[in-house]
Design an enzyme around this catalytic site. Sequence first.
Site, PDB file in Angstrom:
ATOM      1  N   ASP A  33      -4.301  13.370 -15.430  1.00 37.48           N
ATOM      2  CA  ASP A  33      -2.867  12.560 -16.158  1.00 37.48           C
ATOM      3  C   ASP A  33      -1.861  13.082 -17.258  1.00 37.48           C
ATOM      4  OD1 ASP A  33      -2.684   9.515 -15.219  1.00 37.48           O
ATOM      5  OD2 ASP A  33      -1.314  10.229 -15.941  1.00 37.48           O
ATOM      6  N   THR A  93       4.588   7.678  -5.790  1.00 43.38           N
ATOM      7  CA  THR A  93       5.432   8.234  -4.469  1.00 43.38           C
ATOM      8  C   THR A  93       6.373   7.104  -4.339  1.00 43.38           C
ATOM      9  OG1 THR A  93       3.593   7.471  -2.854  1.00 43.38           O
ATOM     10  CG2 THR A  93       3.741   9.279  -3.662  1.00 43.38           C
ATOM     11  N   THR A 128       0.434   7.389  -0.744  1.00 41.07           N
ATOM     12  CA  THR A 128       0.795   7.331   0.318  1.00 41.07           C
ATOM     13  C   THR A 128       1.941   7.710   0.966  1.00 41.07           C
ATOM     14  OG1 THR A 128       0.260   5.004   0.455  1.00 41.07           O
ATOM     15  CG2 THR A 128       1.894   5.246   2.152  1.00 41.07           C
ATOM     16  N   PHE A 154      -6.962   2.831   0.885  1.00 44.84           N
ATOM     17  CA  PHE A 154      -6.994   1.568   1.391  1.00 44.84           C
ATOM     18  C   PHE A 154      -7.480   0.345   0.101  1.00 44.84           C
ATOM     19  CE2 PHE A 154      -7.685   4.175   5.435  1.00 44.84           C
ATOM     20  CZ  PHE A 154      -6.300   3.743   5.829  1.00 44.84           C
ATOM     21  N   ARG A 156      -7.253  -2.073  -2.119  1.00 45.43           N
ATOM     22  CA  ARG A 156      -6.722  -3.545  -3.068  1.00 45.43           C
ATOM     23  C   ARG A 156      -7.017  -3.912  -4.508  1.00 45.43           C
ATOM     24  NH1 ARG A 156      -9.601  -7.935   0.159  1.00 45.43           N
ATOM     25  NH2 ARG A 156     -11.310  -5.970  -0.248  1.00 45.43           N
ATOM     26  N   PHE A 251      -5.691 -12.353   5.215  1.00 43.49           N
ATOM     27  CA  PHE A 251      -4.565 -12.216   5.281  1.00 43.49           C
ATOM     28  C   PHE A 251      -3.125 -12.989   5.859  1.00 43.49           C
ATOM     29  CE2 PHE A 251      -2.116  -9.098   3.208  1.00 43.49           C
ATOM     30  CZ  PHE A 251      -3.137  -8.100   2.851  1.00 43.49           C
ATOM     31  N   GLY A 259       4.370  -8.821  -1.691  1.00 48.25           N
ATOM     32  CA  GLY A 259       4.740  -7.887  -2.648  1.00 48.25           C
ATOM     33  C   GLY A 259       3.439  -6.796  -3.316  1.00 48.25           C
ATOM     34  N   CYS A 262       2.799  -1.343  -2.866  1.00 46.38           N
ATOM     35  CA  CYS A 262       2.237  -0.859  -1.632  1.00 46.38           C
ATOM     36  C   CYS A 262       3.099  -1.549  -0.086  1.00 46.38           C
ATOM     37  CB  CYS A 262       0.972  -0.557  -2.039  1.00 46.38           C
ATOM     38  SG  CYS A 262       0.053   0.791  -2.723  1.00 46.38           S
ATOM     39  N   LYS A 265       6.943  -1.364  -0.919  1.00 44.19           N
ATOM     40  CA  LYS A 265       7.375  -0.003  -0.331  1.00 44.19           C
ATOM     41  C   LYS A 265       7.120   0.972   0.771  1.00 44.19           C
ATOM     42  CE  LYS A 265       4.589   3.033  -2.895  1.00 44.19           C
ATOM     43  NZ  LYS A 265       4.041   4.275  -2.188  1.00 44.19           N
TER      44      LYS A 265
END
Length: 433
Positions: A33, A93, A128, A154, A156, A251, A259, A262, A265
């Site tokens: 990093d 990204t 992504t 994927f 969360r 969901f 929000g 991810c 965006k």
Amino acid sequence: MFSRRIAVVGAGYVGLTTGACLASLGHSVVCADTNVEKVKRLRSGRVTILEPGLEKLLVEGMAAGRLEFAASAREAVSVPDKPVEVLFLCVPTPMGATGAADLGPVAAVAREVRDLLPSGCVVVNKSTVPVGTAEATRRLLGRKDVAVVSNPEFLREGSAVEDFLHPDRIVVGCDAQDAAEKVAALYSKLGAPAVLTDAASAEMVKYAANCFLSMKLSYVNALAELCERLGADVADVTEGMGYDRRIGQAFLQPGPGWGGSCLPKDTHALLQVAAGVGLDFSLVAASLATNDRQRTLMVDKIRTAVGGDLAGQQIGLLGLAFKAGTADLRGSPALAVAAELHAQGAVLTGYDPGVPEGVPGVTDAVRVVDDPSMAAKDAAALVVLTEWPEFRALDWRALSSVVAERVVVDTRNLLDSDVLRRAGFSWIGVGRR
Ligand code: UDX
Ligand code: UDX
């Protein structure tokens, strides 16, 4: 299982989880990093993001000699006697001005490492990225002997470690079959179904999944509004829908809008890539518009609850993070609602179990406190904006004696309305009868 030497570039939510979990699967991992302070903290075994289980894996991986840190991608791929076999790109990204993903960081890393990678190394894009990025990265690298694979994540936030170790599927895309298999094999211990495809399709899966989830949420939020107007109860409606296995119960919770870093965006980016090839993906555009509208609807609801004018009204906010279980404020609907309340003159005090006082990233609109009763003090209304389960267990009787008005607007339908009523509050939910 054989283990591989892996470099992970970008030690954020995605990269650090990926690195620590791959180390726990037996691989030898170096995480790079460019944030020197972050690298220093990680080397001392400390994780600053709120991610259950991550710090434990970090400490275990370091103790086992399977996890180390580097201050640059160049350093990570230059460790003597440890040639990197697989390099994961986990750099941001971000959404650029046009809504399209900004690939600057991916390109910068590709340029940094292109002459250093050993022959046969596989570069894996986990960020992504728009369809076509694997191909673009391959061109940037300019190395025939280095394959580029797309392997979308994927994870969360708040359950990233759990999601990594118990994935629904692994998606790997590459036009070179052996490289795709090499990457899929890194996860073989997890026993998840693997979808092996070409790079463009793998890149598309991530957008397709996140965009579908955002549409599901916009649909539920719009449904909640309809329920309110028709006198139906959205909780019962979604329960009834969710038993249909083709829909599922997950969901389906209405809220103040969706929000995070991810979903928004990726949804914007999908719309952009569609427009780029002349496709008017109006379904996706409507999902975004519905999301903006949801925030406005919540502000309207709060304004009505305090008598029609927010100017000078003291409002206590419960929750600031974009969802429960994380301290992440990026793309938080709670902050979007707060900004609008502030713009209309409300005076805001906010409490979030994951967000300490003085944390950077909260807008000036909110005074952050570290106790819910301080947020409630003299409030004309309390507003639940993040679905932290601990809000349910608050001492609502005690809170009723510090507020100015006993009104709760629960934008997450989180609280037990009976408990609230017994404590003397009027409770206003979303789409509830
Ligand atoms: C990010 C993207 O937002 C997401 O689209 C992608 O799928 C994965 O990377 P996240 O891990 O949540 O997700 O980002 P963040 O927590 O900001 O971490 C990125 C890390 O990369 C930061 O620690 C940053 O210091 C580091 N970084 C950034 C580099 O090491 N090099 C760079 O050139 C840029
Ligand atoms: C998302 C995807 O779920 C994950 O697969 C991907 O890899 C990264 O993006 P995350 O950003 O951590 O994960 O958040 P997620 O749990 O998807 O929640 C997104 C937003 O939707 C949050 O604001 C959340 O509060 C909201 N939400 C979620 C609802 O309003 N209702 C729900 O029922 C579920």
